[in-house]
Design a protein around this motif. Structure first.
Motif, short mmCIF file in Angstrom:
data_model
loop_
_atom_site.label_atom_id
_atom_site.label_comp_id
_atom_site.label_asym_id
_atom_site.label_seq_id
_atom_site.Cartn_x
_atom_site.Cartn_y
_atom_site.Cartn_z
N UNK A 201 0.83 -1.22 0.00
CA UNK A 201 0.00 0.00 0.00
C UNK A 201 0.86 1.25 0.00
N UNK A 202 2.01 1.19 0.66
CA UNK A 202 2.87 2.38 0.70
C UNK A 202 4.13 2.18 -0.12
N UNK A 203 3.89 1.83 -1.38
CA UNK A 203 4.96 1.87 -2.38
C UNK A 203 5.98 0.74 -2.29
N UNK A 204 5.53 -0.48 -1.93
CA UNK A 204 6.45 -1.63 -1.87
C UNK A 204 7.73 -1.28 -1.13
N UNK A 205 7.55 -0.73 0.06
CA UNK A 205 8.71 -0.28 0.80
C UNK A 205 8.46 -0.39 2.29
N UNK A 206 9.53 -0.60 3.05
CA UNK A 206 9.38 -0.66 4.50
C UNK A 206 9.59 0.72 5.13
N UNK A 207 9.98 1.69 4.31
CA UNK A 207 10.32 3.01 4.86
C UNK A 207 9.13 3.65 5.57
N UNK A 208 7.96 3.59 4.91
CA UNK A 208 6.78 4.22 5.49
C UNK A 208 6.42 3.56 6.84
N UNK A 209 6.48 2.23 6.87
CA UNK A 209 6.10 1.50 8.09
C UNK A 209 6.99 1.95 9.26
N UNK A 210 8.28 2.01 9.00
CA UNK A 210 9.22 2.39 10.06
C UNK A 210 8.98 3.83 10.53
N UNK A 211 8.76 4.71 9.55
CA UNK A 211 8.53 6.12 9.90
C UNK A 211 7.24 6.27 10.70
N UNK A 212 6.20 5.50 10.31
CA UNK A 212 4.91 5.59 10.99
C UNK A 212 5.04 5.16 12.45
N UNK A 213 5.76 4.04 12.66
CA UNK A 213 5.96 3.54 14.03
C UNK A 213 6.67 4.58 14.90
N UNK A 214 7.60 5.30 14.27
CA UNK A 214 8.44 6.23 15.02
C UNK A 214 7.69 7.50 15.42
#
Lengths: 462, 144
Positions: free
Chosen positions: B84-97
């Motif tokens: 959903x957020x561009x085939x990337x883990x970057x968004x997930x990590x930023x969201x958690x932070x």
């Protein structure tokens, strides 16, 4: 009440009602959080309220099943309970473990609870409905073993009836299947596959046997219909429950990474799952229609009939609605699932426990057959109020679910989850209102135990 | 029910049917477990992913979210959050932070779990692994 040892059922029933109240209060908190997202945040976040809501439900139903077993097995077996003392000890152990677990949920962050209970040694926490710390789970197993031993020994030394046999098989299934809660592989697909062996095979396997046997017992008592007839019905109903329900587990295996043939197995067999519930309804109404006598406990008859009707609609009809794979593709994990869960659990399991409590509690409290007319009147009002508000909750969540599916899972431009939730707010508000009605019903229910005690027992109209 | 159909017949259907369908279920389970390696993305199951799953469980994420459609319905599906957020883990990590400690007034908000960078990485990798399980085309849309 014919045997002194049946008295041990009483604390189980009282604790069940106490946990029922706790469950409803936390349900109302969650319902409010659906529309006021910051309510009690961060003190009681939604996930914590939900754990208390669902775990209190599970524990009060188990308390109710155990109380039912301690009440009906001596009477069916025509002998005193093997060890009333053991039954009381396991009661306090069980209640203590449940209380400490709830306090753990509420007082410390869940990750802290996992840490102090040593979850990393044998990780079992953090899976839906199985959130209890591993040591609580071990406690549940010990309580279940002591309980099964006690009930099993009683059945062995006394008369064996179909009702006690079916109850025992159901309870044994419940205990054995719970052992799968200790299996938690890193592989998510395997984890989910066997998680359902606890969750689905409880509610659509073992628990249905328990439900059937409690219902059969109460119907024999309140209708006076011949045992042979009732036990024949019981066998055929639970046969259908197992024939449809075991492979019916497959309706949870559509989208979790297992072979796609489960879409066929799961759809076909779970489409049969309404049948045992339909038969249960026919059974209860037929027995009451062909009754040999009128029992003065009208409230208990009402609960017995009511449980079959709402179980048929909640588990049967509302389950069938989204059980076929092509439908479930759109409905899986939506508010429709929540609608089904609420009516199924209330109709099938909450109400069967309330049925046996309604039948047994007057006898445990020294009445000959039934409560006073006034007390029963309140109880019947609470039955009507709780049942109709739960139906209302179900209809509202169903509407919300359909709208959610249309906005989020269909069409050219599906909307993000949170945007859709905002559009459902009106239904969630109305659901919270229905929940308040349910609470009023519950208050009337509790009041029925305290009102009219000095009045004479209700009698059968001539 | 009439007299032709007796209680012992009903009992036999119960025992016979019960045992037969338990055996059939075990057979299907055996076959399923044999076929899983093709479907369950186990090649991606690293130690980091296992750590991510442990964190997922020890913080009771399933108490609000669904994962492959199972869980609570209070917060978004996460089985495809990686896509959903561009085939990337970057968004997930930023969201958690970036979750606010005291929440968002009037709105649902995920708690701030104070994960370390390494833990955020593990959770994101776990969700990436989950997103690559063969789920027969579910969910129907990217919104989960």
């Amino acid at each position: 009440m014919q045997y002194q040892s049946q008295m041990v059922a009483k604390p189980y029933f009282i604790a069940a009602i106490g946990l029922f109240i706790l469950q409803i209060l936390f349900g109302l908190i969650m319902g409010l959080q659906y529309v006021m997202g910051d309510f009690l945040f961060p003190e009681i976040p939604f996930n914590v309220a939900r754990m208390v809501h669902t775990n209190a439900l599970i524990i009060w139903l188990l308390m109710g099943f155990m109380g039912a077993a301690y009440y009906l097995v001596p009477e069916e077996s025509e002998t005193e309970l093997f060890s009333p003392r053991l039954a009381l000890i396991t009661f306090w152990v069980f209640l203590g473990a449940a209380g400490l677990t709830v306090l753990g949920y509420l007082l410390v962050p869940y990750s802290t609870l996992a840490e102090i209970t040593g979850n990393s040694i044998l990780p079992t926490m953090g899976r839906e409905f199985l959130e209890q710390p591993t040591i609580t789970k071990i406690g549940i197993v010990i309580v279940a073993l002591a309980f099964l031993f006690n009930i099993g020994m009683t059945v062995l030394k006394g008369r064996k009836t179909a009702i006690t046999l079916v109850l025992l098989i159901g309870l044994l299934g419940l205990a054995v299947l719970f052992l799968f809660s200790f299996y938690n592989p890193d592989n998510l697909v395997l984890d989910k596959y066997f998680w359902w062996w606890v969750v689905h095979l409880w509610v659509e396997g073992g628990w249905e046997l328990i439900l059937g046997s409690i219902l059969a017992f109460v119907l024999i008592k309140v209708t006076g219909v011949d045992r042979e007839v009732i036990e024949k019905w019981l066998y055929i109903i639970i046969a259908m429950a197992l024939i449809s329900g075991i492979i019916g587990t497959g309706h949870h295996y559509f989208w979790i990474g297992v072979p796609e043939y489960w879409q066929w197995w799961g759809s076909i067999f779970s489409a049969l799952e309404p049948l045992p519930f339909l038969m249960m309804t026919l059974f209860a109404f037929n027995m009451v229609k062909n009754r040999r006598r009128n029992h003065p406990n009208k409230a208990a008859v009402m609960w017995a009939l009511g449980t079959t009707v709402l179980a048929f609609f909640g588990a049967g009809v509302w389950g069938f609605m989204h059980t076929l794979a092509p439908v479930n593709y759109y409905t899986h994990g939506s508010q429709l699932t929540a609608a089904h869960g609420h009516l199924a659990f209330f109709g099938a399991y909450a109400m069967i426990v309330l049925t046996i409590i309604s039948y047994a509690m007057p006898l445990l409290r020294g009445r000959k057959a039934a409560n006073s007319a006034l007390s029963q009147k309140l109880e019947i009002w609470s039955f009507l109020l709780m049942s109709s508000s739960m139906v209302l909750i179900t209809l509202l969540l169903t509407t919300a679910g359909v709208k959610q599916i249309m906005l989020q899972r269909m069409g050219e431009h599906p909307l993000p989850f949170m945007q859709v939730q905002e559009q459902l707010a009106i239904y969630f508000w109305l659901r919270e209102g229905s929940g308040m009605l349910f609470l009023i019903g519950l208050i009337i229910y509790v009041a029925s135990f305290f009102v009219g005690n000095s009045e004479p027992e209700a009698e059968v109209a001539a | 029910m009439n007299e032709v159909f007796t209680k012992s017949m009903a009992r036999n259907i119960f025992y016979g049917g019960g045992v037969f369908f338990i055996l059939l279920f075990l057979a299907l389970t055996f076959d399923t477990v044999q076929q899983l390696p093709k479907l369950d993305n186990r090649a991606a199951l690293t130690e980091q992913v296992a750590h991510g799953k442990a964190l997922w469980e020890e913080n009771n994420c399933i108490g609000c979210h669904t994962l492959l459609g199972e869980g609570a319905y209070f917060a978004p599906e996460l089985g495809n959050v990686y896509q959903r957020y561009g085939n990337s883990t970057a968004f997930i990590k930023a969201f958690l932070m970036t979750r606010p400690k005291e929440g968002v007034p009037g709105r649902r908000s995920m708690p701030q779990f104070n994960f370390t960078a390494e833990e955020r990485e593990a959770i994101a990798e776990f969700l990436k692994y989950s997103s690559q399980i063969n789920t027969a085309g579910w969910p129907p849309t990217i919104q989960g």
